[in-house]
Design an enzyme around this catalytic site. Sequence first.
Site, PDB file in Angstrom:
ATOM      1  CB  SER A 150      50.745 -32.363  11.713  1.00 28.74           C
ATOM      2  OG  SER A 150      49.673 -32.596  11.210  1.00 28.74           O
ATOM      3  CE1 TYR A 200      47.724 -28.748  14.721  1.00 31.63           C
ATOM      4  CE2 TYR A 200      47.806 -30.141  12.501  1.00 31.63           C
ATOM      5  CZ  TYR A 200      48.272 -29.816  13.918  1.00 31.63           C
ATOM      6  OH  TYR A 200      48.992 -30.900  14.628  1.00 31.63           O
TER       7      TYR A 200
END
Length: 272
Positions: free
Chosen positions: A148, A161
């Site tokens: 990501s 994350y």
Amino acid sequence: MELDGKVAIVTGASRGVGAATALLLATRGCKVACAARATDASPLPIPGTIDDTVRRIADVGGEAIAVPANLAHDDDITNLVERTVERFGRVDILVNNAAITFPGDLELPVKRFDLVMQVDLRAPYLAMLAVLPGMKERGEGSILNVSSLAALNYFPGLMAYGMAKAAMEHMTMAAAHQLAPYKVAVNTFRIDIPVASEGFLANLPDADHSDWEPPEVAAEGIVWMLEQPAFYTGHNVGMAELRASEGIMPTRAERPHRQRDTIATRTHLRPV
């Protein structure tokens, strides 16, 4: 890699990019083990189950199995690989797509921080270790980690994350260097263009989705990377860069996505 006849594991295959990848791999001739928590017998609030994905694969003439797996549990990861080998004889491809996150940065409870690291980093690492003996023995294999933009940028509320994804990209580079002699490719496909997966749509229902791509577009990029020869390894590369350099993943969005100039989209990790 010639995909026809290969065996693939795809985690997070109940919906979104994982389901689209599993389906596309099946249409290319792969036998697919679809792993996730959501099943017909135990669904989650967000639509989609691994049983749904297996049915879609069967509808196009493919072969797949649904393997319920909670990647927070090490035993489920071992079972996933064992079930796949028991059914299909081996594992040629591993797509580490599943991930979770919770909102919060330094105030995020340590229990939740640990869970993000378990699912987003430890589970892909353990899955890789579990499939490697067979890949090394056969002298062929491909491991694809899905990352990501949060790996390269700080987005408020996504610290844990982002840390997990950054570490995953480091793992890709390090593992690729070590596994090159065995002709096992390890690459990262970084999602840096908005993708309208069921999870993101549920979390951001009021956002402007007009420049969001359907999950099938990301799946096209993932499968393209898996199809490359073994010397294509150690790449941490985003959707936008692949689209520009390789002419793949044509947009299906209503309008082109324009990334902010302040966003980092490339990493410079290299083995030394």
